[in-house]
Scaffold this motif. Structure first.
Motif, PDB file in Angstrom:
ATOM      1  N   PRO A  30       0.805  -1.219   0.000  1.00  0.00           N
ATOM      2  CA  PRO A  30       0.000   0.000   0.000  1.00  0.00           C
ATOM      3  C   PRO A  30       0.842   1.275   0.000  1.00  0.00           C
ATOM      4  CG  PRO A  30       0.041  -0.980   2.188  1.00  0.00           C
ATOM      5  CD  PRO A  30       0.710  -1.955   1.270  1.00  0.00           C
ATOM      6  N   GLY A  31       0.361   2.297  -0.682  1.00  0.00           N
ATOM      7  CA  GLY A  31       1.001   3.599  -0.655  1.00  0.00           C
ATOM      8  C   GLY A  31       2.344   3.631  -1.355  1.00  0.00           C
ATOM      9  N   ARG A  33       6.342   3.302  -1.265  1.00  0.00           N
ATOM     10  CA  ARG A  33       7.164   2.428  -0.432  1.00  0.00           C
ATOM     11  C   ARG A  33       8.623   2.435  -0.874  1.00  0.00           C
ATOM     12  NH1 ARG A  33       3.537  -0.018   2.540  1.00  0.00           N
ATOM     13  NH2 ARG A  33       5.087  -1.292   3.584  1.00  0.00           N
ATOM     14  N   LYS A  80       0.110   7.996   5.181  1.00  0.00           N
ATOM     15  CA  LYS A  80      -0.551   7.102   6.131  1.00  0.00           C
ATOM     16  C   LYS A  80      -0.470   5.637   5.733  1.00  0.00           C
ATOM     17  CE  LYS A  80      -3.883  10.576   7.718  1.00  0.00           C
ATOM     18  NZ  LYS A  80      -5.327  10.926   7.871  1.00  0.00           N
ATOM     19  N   LYS A  81      -0.285   5.351   4.441  1.00  0.00           N
ATOM     20  CA  LYS A  81      -0.345   3.973   3.975  1.00  0.00           C
ATOM     21  C   LYS A  81       1.016   3.375   3.632  1.00  0.00           C
ATOM     22  CE  LYS A  81      -4.999   4.225   1.978  1.00  0.00           C
ATOM     23  NZ  LYS A  81      -5.805   4.010   0.738  1.00  0.00           N
ATOM     24  N   HIS A 111       5.508   1.382   8.500  1.00  0.00           N
ATOM     25  CA  HIS A 111       4.761   0.194   8.095  1.00  0.00           C
ATOM     26  C   HIS A 111       5.686  -0.801   7.400  1.00  0.00           C
ATOM     27  CE1 HIS A 111       2.071  -2.219   5.484  1.00  0.00           C
ATOM     28  NE2 HIS A 111       1.156  -2.010   6.410  1.00  0.00           N
ATOM     29  N   ASN A 113       6.266  -4.673   5.366  1.00  0.00           N
ATOM     30  CA  ASN A 113       5.616  -5.624   4.470  1.00  0.00           C
ATOM     31  C   ASN A 113       6.642  -6.619   3.947  1.00  0.00           C
ATOM     32  OD1 ASN A 113       3.867  -6.880   2.604  1.00  0.00           O
ATOM     33  ND2 ASN A 113       4.353  -5.377   1.027  1.00  0.00           N
TER      34      ASN A 113
END
Length: 257
Positions: A30-31, A33, A80-81, A111, A113
């Protein structure tokens, strides 16, 4: 993409063997990265578009704190993502080293992943899945053993499903990824089988369809390897849409990459 193959960094403790780093990635979670492609993979998928990541002896050693520093510089762009994705190769071959890396990222509010084929489920992988990986993108190669071996050169597809069960038990987010190859993986019976298998999973937020392409052929040729899917054709738009419609019966969201 920032290619670091020609960089020279001293091999110290707490390092990751990195193939390359992509800034502002938008297709690996998401978003926006930072995508860290780690070196090494035990599979040799016939459609791999990054075959130069397969050999475990390649890449460059990067200190974990150096990678964290890069992520912190990019953090204002994550929003935010966004965040950091580790891909490969197969990143979980370095699961022990990923634990402190992800721990530091979480301390900095970033975040995390993992993009993986799900063949490594050791103590360190379980710690990552249970504690530090906000998201896992799991690559489903094929739904039959023979098909899995044909595509990857390895048997025991069940390792991927054991991995998925562990992630599901953690209660944390997971995406599925599936490469759509005409007459090989793009068959209605295989799509239905995958949907039936995962239909009761609560952690799966979406499945990403990745239509087959031949953009990596030149890399195979550079390595002196034979590209065995050179006669395979790409999907038509109608075939992609038909596959998407089947999968929509089982998953909350179907995305075509």
């Amino acid at each position: 993409m920032l290619n670091i193959n020609n960089c020279h960094i001293k091999n110290l403790d707490n390092t990751l063997r990195v193939h390359s780093i992509e800034s502002f990635g938008t297709h690996d979670g998401p978003g926006i990265r930072m995508v860290v492609f780690l070196q090494g993979c035990k599979l040799k998928c016939l459609y791999c578009h990054n075959p130069d990541t397969i050999q475990t002896s390649g890449g460059t050693e990067y200190q974990i704190e150096e990678l964290v520093g890069m992520a912190l510089k990019m953090k204002p762009y994550f929003g935010k993502k966004g965040g950091v994705t580790v891909s490969g190769g197969e990143p979980l071959l370095q699961s022990k080293e990923l634990v402190p890396f992800f721990k530091r990222l979480k301390e900095e509010g970033i975040h995390t992943n993992i993009d993986t084929n799900g063949r490594v489920l050791n103590h360190f992988t379980k710690e990552l899945l249970d504690e530090y990986a906000d998201l896992v993108m799991l690559d489903i190669k094929h739904m039959t053993e023979d098909g899995y071996e044909f595509l990857t050169g390895m048997r025991n597809k069940e390792t991927t499903f054991t991995f998925a069960k562990h992630r599901e038990a953690s209660g944390k987010a997971m995406w599925l990824r599936y490469v759509l190859i005409p007459d090989i993986t793009n068959k209605p019976e295989l799509l239905h089988a995958m949907g039936q298998y995962f239909k009761d999973y609560k952690t799966i937020e979406k499945i990403e369809i990745q239509p087959y392409h031949k953009l990596g052929i030149h890399k195979w040729e550079t390595l002196g390897w034979e590209y065995q899917l050179k006669d395979a054709r790409e999907n038509t738009e109608e075939e992609i849409n038909a596959a998407s419609e089947i999968l929509k019966n089982y998953f909350k969201e179907v995305k075509i990459n």
